[in-house]
Motif scaffolding. Sequence first.
Motif, PDB file in Angstrom:
ATOM      1  N   GLU A 161     -18.989  12.869  20.033  1.00 11.86           N
ATOM      2  CA  GLU A 161     -18.900  12.873  21.728  1.00 11.86           C
ATOM      3  C   GLU A 161     -17.397  12.451  21.666  1.00 11.86           C
ATOM      4  O   GLU A 161     -17.637  11.581  21.387  1.00 11.86           O
ATOM      5  CB  GLU A 161     -19.910  12.361  22.273  1.00 11.86           C
ATOM      6  CG  GLU A 161     -20.959  13.297  22.243  1.00 11.86           C
ATOM      7  CD  GLU A 161     -21.805  12.533  22.879  1.00 11.86           C
ATOM      8  OE1 GLU A 161     -22.070  11.797  23.976  1.00 11.86           O
ATOM      9  OE2 GLU A 161     -23.945  13.097  22.969  1.00 11.86           O
ATOM     10  N   GLY A 162     -16.954  12.436  22.977  1.00 11.72           N
ATOM     11  CA  GLY A 162     -15.600  11.561  23.136  1.00 11.72           C
ATOM     12  C   GLY A 162     -16.025  10.755  24.222  1.00 11.72           C
ATOM     13  O   GLY A 162     -17.515  11.057  24.790  1.00 11.72           O
ATOM     14  N   PRO A 163     -15.148   9.732  25.375  1.00 10.41           N
ATOM     15  CA  PRO A 163     -15.406   9.457  26.520  1.00 10.41           C
ATOM     16  C   PRO A 163     -16.525   9.645  27.324  1.00 10.41           C
ATOM     17  O   PRO A 163     -16.729   8.396  27.891  1.00 10.41           O
ATOM     18  CB  PRO A 163     -14.153   8.417  25.899  1.00 10.41           C
ATOM     19  CG  PRO A 163     -13.046   8.553  25.883  1.00 10.41           C
ATOM     20  CD  PRO A 163     -14.054   9.796  24.868  1.00 10.41           C
ATOM     21  N   GLU A 164     -16.231  10.778  27.830  1.00  9.30           N
ATOM     22  CA  GLU A 164     -15.828  11.145  28.805  1.00  9.30           C
ATOM     23  C   GLU A 164     -17.495  12.139  28.980  1.00  9.30           C
ATOM     24  O   GLU A 164     -17.245  12.669  28.127  1.00  9.30           O
ATOM     25  CB  GLU A 164     -15.410  11.646  29.916  1.00  9.30           C
ATOM     26  CG  GLU A 164     -13.968  10.625  30.264  1.00  9.30           C
ATOM     27  CD  GLU A 164     -13.062  11.275  31.179  1.00  9.30           C
ATOM     28  OE1 GLU A 164     -13.200  12.156  31.363  1.00  9.30           O
ATOM     29  OE2 GLU A 164     -11.972  10.876  30.646  1.00  9.30           O
ATOM     30  N   GLU A 165     -18.092  12.122  30.036  1.00  6.07           N
ATOM     31  CA  GLU A 165     -19.400  12.813  29.555  1.00  6.07           C
ATOM     32  C   GLU A 165     -18.297  14.378  29.959  1.00  6.07           C
ATOM     33  O   GLU A 165     -17.625  15.388  30.435  1.00  6.07           O
ATOM     34  CB  GLU A 165     -20.151  12.892  30.913  1.00  6.07           C
ATOM     35  CG  GLU A 165     -21.439  13.442  30.445  1.00  6.07           C
ATOM     36  CD  GLU A 165     -22.506  13.783  31.855  1.00  6.07           C
ATOM     37  OE1 GLU A 165     -23.057  14.951  32.220  1.00  6.07           O
ATOM     38  OE2 GLU A 165     -22.092  12.893  32.921  1.00  6.07           O
ATOM     39  N   GLY A 166     -19.519  14.741  28.037  1.00  9.62           N
ATOM     40  CA  GLY A 166     -19.007  16.696  28.105  1.00  9.62           C
ATOM     41  C   GLY A 166     -18.073  17.009  27.266  1.00  9.62           C
ATOM     42  O   GLY A 166     -17.794  17.751  27.142  1.00  9.62           O
ATOM     43  N   THR A 167     -17.500  15.442  26.784  1.00 13.84           N
ATOM     44  CA  THR A 167     -16.146  15.603  25.800  1.00 13.84           C
ATOM     45  C   THR A 167     -16.788  15.920  24.490  1.00 13.84           C
ATOM     46  O   THR A 167     -17.202  14.903  24.436  1.00 13.84           O
ATOM     47  CB  THR A 167     -14.860  14.891  26.592  1.00 13.84           C
ATOM     48  OG1 THR A 167     -15.371  13.804  26.491  1.00 13.84           O
ATOM     49  CG2 THR A 167     -14.350  14.964  27.496  1.00 13.84           C
ATOM     50  N   ILE A 168     -15.646  16.233  23.550  1.00 16.45           N
ATOM     51  CA  ILE A 168     -15.600  16.138  22.519  1.00 16.45           C
ATOM     52  C   ILE A 168     -14.474  15.426  21.969  1.00 16.45           C
ATOM     53  O   ILE A 168     -12.911  15.773  22.662  1.00 16.45           O
ATOM     54  CB  ILE A 168     -16.093  17.438  21.340  1.00 16.45           C
ATOM     55  CG1 ILE A 168     -14.742  18.886  22.080  1.00 16.45           C
ATOM     56  CG2 ILE A 168     -17.619  17.679  22.164  1.00 16.45           C
ATOM     57  CD1 ILE A 168     -15.188  19.812  21.724  1.00 16.45           C
ATOM     58  N   ALA A 169     -14.636  14.464  20.750  1.00 19.34           N
ATOM     59  CA  ALA A 169     -13.722  13.647  20.159  1.00 19.34           C
ATOM     60  C   ALA A 169     -12.626  14.323  18.558  1.00 19.34           C
ATOM     61  O   ALA A 169     -13.962  15.073  17.253  1.00 19.34           O
ATOM     62  CB  ALA A 169     -13.936  12.331  20.201  1.00 19.34           C
ATOM     63  N   TYR A 170     -11.329  14.281  18.732  1.00 21.86           N
ATOM     64  CA  TYR A 170     -11.193  14.985  16.950  1.00 21.86           C
ATOM     65  C   TYR A 170     -10.454  14.016  17.036  1.00 21.86           C
ATOM     66  O   TYR A 170      -9.880  13.096  17.791  1.00 21.86           O
ATOM     67  CB  TYR A 170      -9.982  16.410  17.776  1.00 21.86           C
ATOM     68  CG  TYR A 170     -11.147  17.744  17.629  1.00 21.86           C
ATOM     69  CD1 TYR A 170     -11.295  18.251  16.731  1.00 21.86           C
ATOM     70  CD2 TYR A 170     -11.637  18.025  18.912  1.00 21.86           C
ATOM     71  CE1 TYR A 170     -11.970  19.727  16.089  1.00 21.86           C
ATOM     72  CE2 TYR A 170     -12.857  18.931  18.944  1.00 21.86           C
ATOM     73  CZ  TYR A 170     -12.778  19.946  17.394  1.00 21.86           C
ATOM     74  OH  TYR A 170     -13.438  20.881  17.402  1.00 21.86           O
ATOM     75  N   GLU A 171     -10.040  13.255  15.687  1.00 19.31           N
ATOM     76  CA  GLU A 171      -9.225  13.104  14.616  1.00 19.31           C
ATOM     77  C   GLU A 171      -8.083  13.461  13.966  1.00 19.31           C
ATOM     78  O   GLU A 171      -8.815  14.274  13.273  1.00 19.31           O
ATOM     79  CB  GLU A 171     -10.139  11.597  14.188  1.00 19.31           C
ATOM     80  CG  GLU A 171      -8.736  10.813  14.184  1.00 19.31           C
ATOM     81  CD  GLU A 171      -9.964   9.786  13.491  1.00 19.31           C
ATOM     82  OE1 GLU A 171      -9.290   8.120  13.382  1.00 19.31           O
ATOM     83  OE2 GLU A 171     -11.230   9.690  12.897  1.00 19.31           O
TER      84      GLU A 171
END
Length: 176
Positions: A161-171
Amino acid sequence: MPLSLHPINTERLYLLPATSELYLLELHDRQAFASALNAHVPEEWPPIQITPEVIEDFIGRIQAKNRKLWNFYWFLPQESPEQPVLIGSGGFLAHENGTLEIGYSLLDAYQGRGYATEAVQSMTRWAFSSLKSNSIVAYTYLHLKASVRVLEKNGFILKGEGPEEGTIAYEFLNKN
């Protein structure tokens, strides 16, 4: 010594470093903006995500004493004598922990042709060599399939999950 930005050439694109002066022209004088870029600026410009408030934020971050933002305008060269066409933009925000966050946007008419993938690849290489970061993160929404595809084609790994609701994180980690 401050980092100097230079244009980046890819196989099909030309990426020009954004400056506060160019952003001010983009906000206040479209004709002078196009003239300064020596490019055609489509009527649809800027992409929907790039609001005047976002541009004002970019200007502030570029002008800050401890610069934390580096952006590029993306151009598609045309056959002579046509001017290059401004099709997208993207760049990096530096976080306090040394991680860079990448963001990018592309006009709808140019999506689905690999331009964003090509630009993100070259910007990522530039960031690792010029900004000396070991990690680049990206946040997007799962329903933005094209954005997810750009990240995955460039070796970014889904982290959750990303920092904002509904977001996803990639690295993406620099392994060099």
